[in-house]
Design a protein around this motif. Structure first.
Motif, PDB file in Angstrom:
ATOM      1  N   LEU A  17      17.281   0.610 -17.530  1.00 49.94           N
ATOM      2  CA  LEU A  17      16.349   0.307 -16.209  1.00 49.94           C
ATOM      3  C   LEU A  17      17.963   1.337 -14.956  1.00 49.94           C
ATOM      4  O   LEU A  17      18.264   0.585 -14.209  1.00 49.94           O
ATOM      5  CB  LEU A  17      16.204  -0.679 -15.375  1.00 49.94           C
ATOM      6  CG  LEU A  17      15.639  -1.095 -14.529  1.00 49.94           C
ATOM      7  CD1 LEU A  17      14.097  -0.125 -14.395  1.00 49.94           C
ATOM      8  CD2 LEU A  17      15.638  -2.056 -14.019  1.00 49.94           C
ATOM      9  N   ALA A  18      18.377   2.142 -15.342  1.00 52.88           N
ATOM     10  CA  ALA A  18      19.489   2.922 -14.402  1.00 52.88           C
ATOM     11  C   ALA A  18      18.698   3.941 -13.109  1.00 52.88           C
ATOM     12  O   ALA A  18      19.196   3.474 -12.093  1.00 52.88           O
ATOM     13  CB  ALA A  18      19.819   3.817 -14.974  1.00 52.88           C
ATOM     14  N   HIS A  19      17.948   3.514 -13.416  1.00 50.42           N
ATOM     15  CA  HIS A  19      16.797   4.293 -12.040  1.00 50.42           C
ATOM     16  C   HIS A  19      15.141   3.742 -11.568  1.00 50.42           C
ATOM     17  O   HIS A  19      15.228   3.530 -13.270  1.00 50.42           O
ATOM     18  CB  HIS A  19      16.553   5.452 -12.142  1.00 50.42           C
ATOM     19  CG  HIS A  19      17.775   6.758 -12.175  1.00 50.42           C
ATOM     20  ND1 HIS A  19      18.406   6.921 -11.303  1.00 50.42           N
ATOM     21  CD2 HIS A  19      19.061   7.126 -13.301  1.00 50.42           C
ATOM     22  CE1 HIS A  19      19.757   7.486 -11.764  1.00 50.42           C
ATOM     23  NE2 HIS A  19      19.356   7.386 -13.005  1.00 50.42           N
ATOM     24  N   TYR A  20      15.086   2.960 -11.595  1.00 53.17           N
ATOM     25  CA  TYR A  20      13.787   2.384 -11.017  1.00 53.17           C
ATOM     26  C   TYR A  20      12.989   2.794 -10.667  1.00 53.17           C
ATOM     27  O   TYR A  20      13.007   3.003  -8.897  1.00 53.17           O
ATOM     28  CB  TYR A  20      14.533   1.210 -10.036  1.00 53.17           C
ATOM     29  CG  TYR A  20      13.187  -0.463 -10.179  1.00 53.17           C
ATOM     30  CD1 TYR A  20      13.721  -1.456 -10.328  1.00 53.17           C
ATOM     31  CD2 TYR A  20      11.829   0.272  -9.585  1.00 53.17           C
ATOM     32  CE1 TYR A  20      13.018  -2.119 -10.985  1.00 53.17           C
ATOM     33  CE2 TYR A  20      10.898  -1.192  -9.703  1.00 53.17           C
ATOM     34  CZ  TYR A  20      11.773  -1.903 -10.249  1.00 53.17           C
ATOM     35  OH  TYR A  20      11.271  -3.210 -10.425  1.00 53.17           O
ATOM     36  N   PRO A  21      11.810   3.666 -11.133  1.00 51.09           N
ATOM     37  CA  PRO A  21      10.729   4.375 -10.583  1.00 51.09           C
ATOM     38  C   PRO A  21       9.633   3.775  -9.959  1.00 51.09           C
ATOM     39  O   PRO A  21      10.186   2.865  -9.997  1.00 51.09           O
ATOM     40  CB  PRO A  21       9.981   5.066 -12.196  1.00 51.09           C
ATOM     41  CG  PRO A  21      11.452   4.453 -12.876  1.00 51.09           C
ATOM     42  CD  PRO A  21      11.937   3.352 -12.205  1.00 51.09           C
ATOM     43  N   GLY A  22       9.364   4.483  -8.906  1.00 47.42           N
ATOM     44  CA  GLY A  22       8.748   3.634  -7.791  1.00 47.42           C
ATOM     45  C   GLY A  22       8.874   3.225  -6.531  1.00 47.42           C
ATOM     46  O   GLY A  22       8.403   2.795  -6.145  1.00 47.42           O
TER      47      GLY A  22
END
Ligand code: HPA
Length: 250
Positions: free
Chosen positions: A12-17
């Motif tokens: 979860l290095a990037h949080y889509p949405g």
């Protein structure tokens, strides 16, 4: 105002949405956090997102500047922290893919900065840590899991290990004898620093793999990543369902 801090772990290095509203390059008295912090709106809830291992997952668990991360979240006015963490499962029910809201920690880490007050200590800085996670925030996570029709496991002892290597089978047997049901590399000192900062903190753990020696097969990063991807999808569902946060007592 309720502002939810989300610390993203492996997977979860990037949080889509996330509808980003701002990027903050914050410096703290303890140095730089793992990455610029992102403010965003998540279903009408202001959130601040910080990837624990950096934007490109290049910061090892023992090198994370936990003090800077918690301090930066506090500086930005976060009121609560949800820490997402990939873990290994030790206990029978903690199978890969399960989501768990732990309630206890045993700290096996070493040589990590444990306190904001290391250089300015006083007797009143021995802070109660009997229950390392915030009880109501844990309940909010569990309720959100239920609303999303996911069966989260309520309660587990998280063994925080140094990493970055995975454990030996004998180490996991020792953790099991100690009562650990999960093993991870980042739970401490993060949880304690949040307590020092007076920020309600709870962990949403995703079991990525059976811990060493439990499944009698070698651990492969490819398998772990694969399990994490599915688990993280459920993590996002739980976090999206976190409501009533303003009612949480501090
Ligand atoms: N051990 C320690 N940390 C971990 C593991 C593990 O097996 N899986 C994910 N994080």
């Amino acid at each position: 105002m309720t502002v939810l801090g989300i610390i993203g772990g492996s997977g979860l290095a990037h949080y889509p949405g996330l509808e980003m509203t701002d990027v903050h390059n914050i410096e703290t008295p303890f140095g730089m956090p793992s990455a610029p912090l992102r403010s965003a709106m998540l279903h009408n809830q202001p959130v601040v997102f910080l990837p624990r291992h950096g934007d490109k997952h290049t910061i090892a668990p023992h090198r994370v500047n936990y003090r800077a991360n918690i301090h930066a979240l506090k500086q930005l006015g976060v009121s609560h922290i949800i820490a997402v963490a990939a873990v290994g499962g030790i206990g029978e029910q903690f199978a890969p893919g399960r989501l768990v809201v732990p309630d206890q920690i045993i700290d096996y880490t070493h040589d990590r900065e444990q306190s904001f007050f290391s250089d300015a200590f006083s007797a009143d800085r021995h802070i109660d840590f009997t229950w390392p996670y915030h009880a109501e925030l844990r309940q909010a996570l569990l309720a959100a899991g239920k609303a999303a029709e996911l069966s989260l496991i309520d309660g587990a002892t998280y063994g925080a290990v140094q990493g970055p290597r995975l454990e030996t089978a004998a180490e996991i047997r020792r953790l099991a004898r100690d009562g650990c049901e999960l093993v991870g590399m980042t739970g401490m000192p993060e949880a304690y620093l949040a307590r020092e900062a007076d920020l309600p903190y709870a962990t949403l753990a995703v079991v990525a793999n059976w811990a060493a020696g439990i499944a009698h097969s070698e651990l492969s990063m490819a398998d772990i990543q694969h399990t994490l991807e599915a688990g993280i999808e459920n993590v996002r569902k739980v976090i999206a369902g976190l409501t009533d946060l303003p009612q949480l007592r501090r």
